[in-house]
Write an enzyme that holds these catalytic residues in place. Structure first.
Site, PDB file in Angstrom:
ATOM      1  CG  ASN A  51       3.207  -7.892   2.450  1.00 49.21           C
ATOM      2  OD1 ASN A  51       3.359  -8.822   3.247  1.00 49.21           O
ATOM      3  ND2 ASN A  51       3.621  -6.663   2.705  1.00 49.21           N
ATOM      4  CG  ASP A  78      -4.703   8.963   4.640  1.00 47.65           C
ATOM      5  OD1 ASP A  78      -4.901   7.727   4.651  1.00 47.65           O
ATOM      6  OD2 ASP A  78      -3.806   9.506   5.306  1.00 47.65           O
ATOM      7  CB  ILE A  79      -7.920   4.458   3.048  1.00 46.67           C
ATOM      8  CG1 ILE A  79      -9.153   3.564   3.240  1.00 46.67           C
ATOM      9  CG2 ILE A  79      -6.648   3.787   3.539  1.00 46.67           C
ATOM     10  CD1 ILE A  79      -9.202   2.376   2.316  1.00 46.67           C
ATOM     11  CB  VAL A 115      -3.058   1.171   1.520  1.00 48.23           C
ATOM     12  CG1 VAL A 115      -4.192   0.883   2.473  1.00 48.23           C
ATOM     13  CG2 VAL A 115      -3.544   2.026   0.353  1.00 48.23           C
ATOM     14  CG  ASP A 116       0.435  -3.286   4.678  1.00 52.12           C
ATOM     15  OD1 ASP A 116      -0.285  -3.338   5.696  1.00 52.12           O
ATOM     16  OD2 ASP A 116       1.199  -4.210   4.329  1.00 52.12           O
ATOM     17  CB  SER A 164      -3.362  -4.738  -7.336  1.00 58.11           C
ATOM     18  OG  SER A 164      -3.333  -5.938  -6.614  1.00 58.11           O
ATOM     19  CB  THR A 165      -3.858   0.773  -8.534  1.00 54.73           C
ATOM     20  OG1 THR A 165      -4.157   1.467  -7.312  1.00 54.73           O
ATOM     21  CG2 THR A 165      -5.087   0.021  -9.013  1.00 54.73           C
ATOM     22  N   GLY A 166      -0.811   0.327  -6.774  1.00 55.36           N
ATOM     23  CA  GLY A 166       0.367   1.078  -6.337  1.00 55.36           C
ATOM     24  C   GLY A 166       1.619   0.260  -6.596  1.00 55.36           C
TER      25      GLY A 166
HETATM   26  N1  AR6 Z   1      -5.154   6.105   1.300  1.00 56.01           N
HETATM   27  C1  AR6 Z   1      -5.738   5.749   0.136  1.00 56.01           C
HETATM   28  N2  AR6 Z   1      -5.042   5.279  -0.919  1.00 56.01           N
HETATM   29  C2  AR6 Z   1      -3.703   5.190  -0.787  1.00 56.01           C
HETATM   30  C3  AR6 Z   1      -3.020   5.540   0.400  1.00 56.01           C
HETATM   31  C4  AR6 Z   1      -3.801   6.028   1.478  1.00 56.01           C
HETATM   32  N3  AR6 Z   1      -3.267   6.371   2.644  1.00 56.01           N
HETATM   33  N4  AR6 Z   1      -1.681   5.310   0.207  1.00 56.01           N
HETATM   34  C5  AR6 Z   1      -1.536   4.842  -1.051  1.00 56.01           C
HETATM   35  N5  AR6 Z   1      -2.744   4.773  -1.661  1.00 56.01           N
HETATM   36  P1  AR6 Z   1      -0.388   0.249  -2.503  1.00 56.01           P
HETATM   37  P2  AR6 Z   1      -0.712  -2.418  -3.743  1.00 56.01           P
HETATM   38  C6  AR6 Z   1      -3.089   4.296  -3.016  1.00 56.01           C
HETATM   39  O1  AR6 Z   1       1.012   0.345  -3.014  1.00 56.01           O
HETATM   40  O2  AR6 Z   1      -0.443  -1.877  -5.097  1.00 56.01           O
HETATM   41  C7  AR6 Z   1       2.551  -2.497   0.336  1.00 56.01           C
HETATM   42  O3  AR6 Z   1       3.904  -2.360   0.586  1.00 56.01           O
HETATM   43  C8  AR6 Z   1      -1.978   4.178  -4.025  1.00 56.01           C
HETATM   44  O4  AR6 Z   1      -1.782   5.427  -4.689  1.00 56.01           O
HETATM   45  O5  AR6 Z   1      -0.683   0.682  -1.125  1.00 56.01           O
HETATM   46  O6  AR6 Z   1      -1.842  -3.377  -3.549  1.00 56.01           O
HETATM   47  C9  AR6 Z   1       1.976  -3.819   0.816  1.00 56.01           C
HETATM   48  O7  AR6 Z   1       2.607  -4.259   2.000  1.00 56.01           O
HETATM   49  C10 AR6 Z   1      -2.518   3.109  -4.968  1.00 56.01           C
HETATM   50  O8  AR6 Z   1      -3.410   3.675  -5.932  1.00 56.01           O
HETATM   51  O9  AR6 Z   1      -0.950  -1.275  -2.622  1.00 56.01           O
HETATM   52  C11 AR6 Z   1       2.256  -4.728  -0.340  1.00 56.01           C
HETATM   53  O10 AR6 Z   1       3.583  -5.234  -0.309  1.00 56.01           O
HETATM   54  C12 AR6 Z   1      -3.345   2.211  -4.057  1.00 56.01           C
HETATM   55  O11 AR6 Z   1      -3.556   2.958  -2.858  1.00 56.01           O
HETATM   56  C13 AR6 Z   1       2.097  -3.830  -1.552  1.00 56.01           C
HETATM   57  O12 AR6 Z   1       2.360  -2.507  -1.072  1.00 56.01           O
HETATM   58  C14 AR6 Z   1      -2.690   0.888  -3.703  1.00 56.01           C
HETATM   59  O13 AR6 Z   1      -1.294   1.081  -3.531  1.00 56.01           O
HETATM   60  C15 AR6 Z   1       0.688  -3.849  -2.093  1.00 56.01           C
HETATM   61  O14 AR6 Z   1       0.644  -3.105  -3.274  1.00 56.01           O
END
Ligand code: AR6
Length: 179
Positions: free
Chosen positions: A29, A15-16, A38-39, A127-129
């Protein structure tokens, strides 16, 4: 052309928001006002100070929000870090190549962290989520860009991967980039 940097690139599964580093990069975003993934985790664990600074940014230089591929720093609140660097990844598109924007997220976040004096920087797989970028390609772009761009005062770039599949893709990408 830059040579492979002396910066140490490390991979961690976890977890970051639990990392001890100078700068934590947030996959935000353009509103800068929070979201899921993550956000959401960063704002939850970092506390309201981060959102308060984001609101100030929106009220001043970033009235229209933060553009995709750009980065801006705030306090890290209660995280065990000094700064959060917020960046906005591109939404994946099969019809259009947006790789340059994803590269820009890593490059610009590193630049912002370096300007602040950060020596250790933690990145998620931007961007991978929610934004749907395929993990293998996202890992390749992340690793390649960081190896090319990271420079002093940054000494360590740590990719913090949430699950085993992400960790494996980053491990593969790092091995390929170093081969
Ligand atoms: N620690 C590390 N990695 C994580 C964590 C964590 N706590 N939580 C998720 N991931 P995402 P995006 C991974 O969706 O695709 C938000 O709503 C996750 O499995 O966080 O850039 C923002 O406000 C994935 O591999 O970010 C934007 O609207 C990666 O982190 C949108 O999501 C990124 O997933 C951004 O989407």
């Amino acid at each position: 052309m830059s040579t492979l940097s002396a910066v140490e690139v490390t991979l961690v599964r976890g977890d970051i928001t639990r990392q001890t580093v100078d700068a934590v990069v947030n996959a935000a975003n353009s509103s800068l006002l929070g979201g899921g993934g993550v956000d959401g985790a960063i704002h939850r664990r970092g506390g309201p100070e981060i959102l308060a600074e984001c609101r100030k940014l929106r009220a001043s230089h970033y009235g229209g929000g933060l553009a995709t591929g750009r980065a801006v720093a705030t306090t890290a609140g209660r995280l065990d870090a000094r700064w959060v660097v917020h960046t906005v990844g591109p939404v994946w598109s099969a019809a259009e190549d947006r790789s340059a924007l994803l590269e820009s997220c890593y490059r610009t976040s590193l630049r912002v962290a370096a300007e602040l004096g950060a020596r250790t920087v933690a990145f998620p797989a931007i961007s991978t989520g929610v934004y749907g970028w395929p993990m293998d390609d996202g890992a390749r772009i992340a690793v390649r860009t960081v190896l090319a761009e990271a420079a002093a005062p940054v000494e360590e770039v740590r990719f913090v991967l949430f699950d085993a599949a992400a960790y494996d893709e980053f491990e593969r990408a790092l091995a390929a980039a170093r081969a």
